[in-house]
Design an enzyme around this catalytic site. Structure first.
Site, PDB file in Angstrom:
ATOM      1  N   VAL A  28       0.808  -1.224   0.000  1.00 15.83           N
ATOM      2  CA  VAL A  28       0.000   0.000   0.000  1.00 15.83           C
ATOM      3  C   VAL A  28       0.842   1.275   0.000  1.00 15.83           C
ATOM      4  CG1 VAL A  28      -0.218   0.277   2.510  1.00 15.83           C
ATOM      5  CG2 VAL A  28      -2.136   0.911   1.019  1.00 15.83           C
ATOM      6  N   TYR A  29       2.132   1.189   0.281  1.00 19.03           N
ATOM      7  CA  TYR A  29       2.966   2.388   0.341  1.00 19.03           C
ATOM      8  C   TYR A  29       3.093   3.001  -1.058  1.00 19.03           C
ATOM      9  CZ  TYR A  29       4.553   0.840   4.999  1.00 19.03           C
ATOM     10  OH  TYR A  29       4.623   0.441   6.313  1.00 19.03           O
ATOM     11  N   ALA A  30       2.661   4.253  -1.166  1.00 16.88           N
ATOM     12  CA  ALA A  30       2.691   4.988  -2.437  1.00 16.88           C
ATOM     13  C   ALA A  30       2.001   4.202  -3.545  1.00 16.88           C
ATOM     14  CB  ALA A  30       4.130   5.327  -2.832  1.00 16.88           C
TER      15      ALA A  30
END
Length: 343
Positions: free
Chosen positions: A60-62
């Site tokens: 989910v990061y960036a």
């Protein structure tokens, strides 16, 4: 160059991880706190050259961009890396584009492998409890992924204590892969997990991997109690919404300013920075295995790396422990007063 960073066993597993981990949440973000790809790659290489081996990211990061940047950065150096990522949060707008159900987990692990450009993930975390999916379903598909060689170990993050213990019990009874790592917020200003999780993890053989060890930058010592930061250039505390775990109102408390004063005093005495002191304190806590540094710049990375070689005296640790200690509460207060027993 710090080429002899300590490596610690991750829980009861045979996996060794560097005492400091490089967090990659801001890699590729479209925000003022972002680390652009070229800087991010340089920081990964510097971290590996310094003896670190533990890289932490999440699908989910960036929106997946962090995993892509990490994959590009470790190309040609994959064998030096213990690569951790996570699954649970939304990666699309569909009803099955989130959670810990079989469909989402299998789809997202394949997507993470593609973005990271690797054939296996060393450590896959359940990023948060899923109230809709039976934990048996989640653990079974994680076990299948281990058996298939697509992941090596599994971890947990942001579960309640009873949820974590239930999952461990289900794994034991079913003969499935068990969690070896537990990732939770932990710092001098956020010691809540000491009430249950540290004892639980030590007893059950999980290595604790703290995130936000500097309290969202609060423990860097750059903030003033008389002025709330408002400019994004002042760090993430200036931009976090009030409901966020790292919001300003959760940090700027009377207790926390006392902690800042104590950490500053210790830093002056030992010739270190406040960030280094805060990280070094965490590295003394059991059963902490590896502390995640959430750096945005090379300067921040260099500063944080210094914590790996910093040894605080028992007197300094005692001062930090005392000023940041949790207020006694029930049932812990009752148990301490009346529950002791000796042979």
């Amino acid at each position: 160059m710090i080429a002899d960073m300590e490596h610690r066993r991750l829980g009861d597993s045979g996996l060794l991880v560097s005492s400091l981990a490089l967090g990659t949440m801001v890699f590729g973000e479209d925000s003022p706190r972002r680390a652009d790809p070229s800087d991010a790659k340089r920081m990964v290489h510097r971290f590996l050259d310094a003896g670190g081996n533990h890289l932490d990211t999440a699908n989910v990061y960036a929106g997946g961009r962090s995993e892509e940047i990490v994959g590009e950065a470790i190309r040609g150096r994959r064998d030096q890396v213990v690569l951790a990522t996570k699954v649970r949060f939304p990666m699309g707008d569909g009803p099955n584009d989130q959670g810990l159900g079989r469909v989402h987990v299998l789809r997202e692990v394949e997507a993470s492998l593609r973005r990271l450009d690797v054939d296996h993930i060393d450590l896959l975390y359940m990023h948060c409890w899923d109230p809709l999916t039976p934990i048996e379903e989640s653990l079974e598909v994680f076990d299948e992924l281990v058996a298939a060689g697509k992941i090596r170990y599994i971890g947990v993050s942001n579960f309640k204590a009873w949820q974590l213990m239930k999952a461990l019990g289900v794994s034991r009874v079913s003969g499935w892969a068990r969690f070896v790592a537990a990732q939770y917020q932990y710092s001098l200003v956020t010691r809540d997990i000491e009430r249950e999780y540290l004892d639980l993890c030590e007893a059950e053989g999980l290595g604790v991997v703290p995130w936000s060890p500097l309290g969202g930058g609060f423990l860097s010592g750059k903030y003033d109690p008389d002025r709330r930061p408002t400019d994004a250039a002042e760090g993430r505390l200036a931009t976090q919404p009030d409901e966020d775990e790292e919001a300003w109102h959760r940090r700027a408390t009377e207790r926390n300013w006392r902690i800042i004063d104590a950490a500053a005093a210790v830093a002056d005495e030992v010739g270190a920075t406040m960030s280094q002191v805060a990280l070094a304190w965490l590295l003394t806590r059991r059963p902490v295995a590896s502390v995640i540094m959430g750096v945005r710049t090379s300067e921040q990375l260099e500063d944080n790396l210094g914590a790996a070689m910093l040894e605080l005296s028992s007197e300094s640790l005692g001062r930090l422990d005392g000023v940041s200690a949790l207020e006694p509460s029930y049932p812990y207060r009752f148990i301490e007063a009346y529950g002791s027993r000796t042979p």
